[in-house]
Design a protein around this motif. Structure first.
Motif, PDB file in Angstrom:
ATOM      1  N   LEU A  59      65.942  55.127  40.377  1.00  0.00           N
ATOM      2  CA  LEU A  59      66.463  54.632  39.310  1.00  0.00           C
ATOM      3  C   LEU A  59      66.720  55.852  38.082  1.00  0.00           C
ATOM      4  N   ARG A  60      66.009  57.135  38.303  1.00  0.00           N
ATOM      5  CA  ARG A  60      66.195  58.327  37.381  1.00  0.00           C
ATOM      6  C   ARG A  60      67.570  58.793  37.807  1.00  0.00           C
ATOM      7  N   ALA A  61      67.935  58.712  38.861  1.00  0.00           N
ATOM      8  CA  ALA A  61      69.017  59.392  39.275  1.00  0.00           C
ATOM      9  C   ALA A  61      70.300  58.201  39.271  1.00  0.00           C
ATOM     10  N   LEU A  62      70.052  56.978  39.017  1.00  0.00           N
ATOM     11  CA  LEU A  62      71.357  56.151  38.976  1.00  0.00           C
ATOM     12  C   LEU A  62      71.377  55.762  37.271  1.00  0.00           C
ATOM     13  N   LEU A  87      63.631  47.854  31.749  1.00  0.00           N
ATOM     14  CA  LEU A  87      63.954  47.145  33.110  1.00  0.00           C
ATOM     15  C   LEU A  87      62.448  46.773  33.742  1.00  0.00           C
ATOM     16  N   ASP A  88      61.563  47.558  33.543  1.00  0.00           N
ATOM     17  CA  ASP A  88      60.163  47.190  34.011  1.00  0.00           C
ATOM     18  C   ASP A  88      59.738  45.927  33.444  1.00  0.00           C
ATOM     19  N   ASN A  89      59.830  45.629  31.953  1.00  0.00           N
ATOM     20  CA  ASN A  89      59.511  44.637  31.516  1.00  0.00           C
ATOM     21  C   ASN A  89      60.441  43.371  32.015  1.00  0.00           C
ATOM     22  N   SER A  90      61.504  43.561  32.151  1.00  0.00           N
ATOM     23  CA  SER A  90      62.208  42.505  32.676  1.00  0.00           C
ATOM     24  C   SER A  90      61.854  41.973  34.077  1.00  0.00           C
ATOM     25  N   SER A 154      73.988  43.489  41.322  1.00  0.00           N
ATOM     26  CA  SER A 154      72.492  43.060  41.241  1.00  0.00           C
ATOM     27  C   SER A 154      72.049  44.528  40.387  1.00  0.00           C
ATOM     28  N   LEU A 155      72.495  45.742  40.834  1.00  0.00           N
ATOM     29  CA  LEU A 155      72.016  47.148  40.152  1.00  0.00           C
ATOM     30  C   LEU A 155      72.349  47.232  38.980  1.00  0.00           C
ATOM     31  N   LYS A 156      74.020  46.965  38.801  1.00  0.00           N
ATOM     32  CA  LYS A 156      74.617  46.947  37.449  1.00  0.00           C
ATOM     33  C   LYS A 156      74.195  45.976  36.514  1.00  0.00           C
ATOM     34  N   GLN A 157      73.881  44.763  36.994  1.00  0.00           N
ATOM     35  CA  GLN A 157      73.485  43.620  35.965  1.00  0.00           C
ATOM     36  C   GLN A 157      71.860  44.466  35.493  1.00  0.00           C
ATOM     37  N   LEU A 158      70.897  44.672  36.348  1.00  0.00           N
ATOM     38  CA  LEU A 158      69.583  45.174  35.969  1.00  0.00           C
ATOM     39  C   LEU A 158      69.447  46.211  34.934  1.00  0.00           C
ATOM     40  N   VAL A 159      70.550  47.337  35.265  1.00  0.00           N
ATOM     41  CA  VAL A 159      70.636  48.396  34.462  1.00  0.00           C
ATOM     42  C   VAL A 159      71.156  48.114  33.062  1.00  0.00           C
TER      43      VAL A 159
END
Length: 181
Positions: A59-62, A87-90, A154-159
Motif C-alpha cells: 500500500l505504501r507503494a500503491l 483504510l485500516d479503520n474502514s 477493489s483496490l481503487k475503491q478502497l484507496v
C-alpha cells in the motif's frame, strides 16, 4: 511441420473460459496457500488494527501513485499515513467475509510467486517505480480476466474511499464539508 501463430485460430470463448477458470483456481489456491503456510501474517502491524506489515509494503507503494494529481507532492508522506489509517479503520468495519477476501487480495499481491506474473512487478513493492505501478494498474483495469478487473476496482475503491473520507481531501475537489448541525 507445426503451424505458425498466424495459422492458429484466435482464442475461442471456450478457451477463454477455461483460462479464466484456471486463473481463478490459481489465485484462490495461492491465497489459501499463503494463509495456511504462514506466509500471510494475521497479526496487525504496529499502530494498526487490521493492516499487516506485508499489506503496508504494498500500500505504501500503491497509494502515492493513486493519489497523483489529488495531493501536492510535498504533502504525499502525510497524506499516505492518513490514508493508511483511514483504510485500516474502514477495513475494521467490514464484514468478516469481505475482510477475508480483501486480505486474500493483499496476500496474492504480496507474495513474490504471484506478484510477478500477475502484476509485472518482479521485485519488491518498495523498489517498484511509479511507472511500473501505473502499468500494473492499467493491466488489471483493462484485463480480459474479470477477476483482475475486480481486483483493480477493489483496490481503487478502497484507496479512494480512504482518502476522500479525510477532510484534507475535500479542498482539492471543492467540497466544503458536511453541514454543521
Amino acid at each position: 511441420m507445426s503451424p505458425s501463430l498466424s495459422d492458429t485460430p484466435a482464442l475461442s470463448r471456450r478457451g477463454l473460459l477455461k483460462f479464466s477458470l484456471g486463473a481463478s483456481a490459481f489465485l484462490a489456491t495461492a491465497g489459501l496457500g499463503a494463509s495456511l503456510s504462514g506466509c500471510s501474517s494475521s497479526t496487525a502491524a504496529n499502530g494498526f488494527v487490521i493492516l499487516r506489515s506485508g499489506d503496508l509494503l504494498f500500500l505504501r507503494a500503491l497509494i502515492p501513485v493513486m493519489l497523483e494529481g489529488a495531493v501536492a507532492a510535498e504533502k504525499i508522506p502525510a497524506s499516505l499515513d492518513q490514508t493508511l489509517h483511514s483504510l485500516d479503520n474502514s477495513l475494521n468495519h467490514l464484514s468478516p467475509e469481505m475482510l477475508k477476501l480483501t486480505q486474500q487480495l493483499f496476500d496474492v499481491l504480496g507474495m513474490a510467486v504471484t506478484r510477478g506474473p500477475l502484476t509485472g512487478i518482479w521485485g519488491s513493492w518498495e523498489n517498484a517505480s511509479g511507472d511500473e505501478i501505473r502499468h500494473f494498474l492499467y493491466r488489471w483495469e483493462n484485463s480480459s480476466l474479470s477477476l483482475l478487473r475486480m481486483g483493480h476496482s477493489s483496490l481503487k475503491q478502497l484507496v479512494m474511499m480512504a482518502w476522500y473520507t479525510r477532510a484534507e481531501s475535500w479542498v482539492h475537489c471543492g467540497y466544503p464539508g458536511p453541514p454543521t448541525v
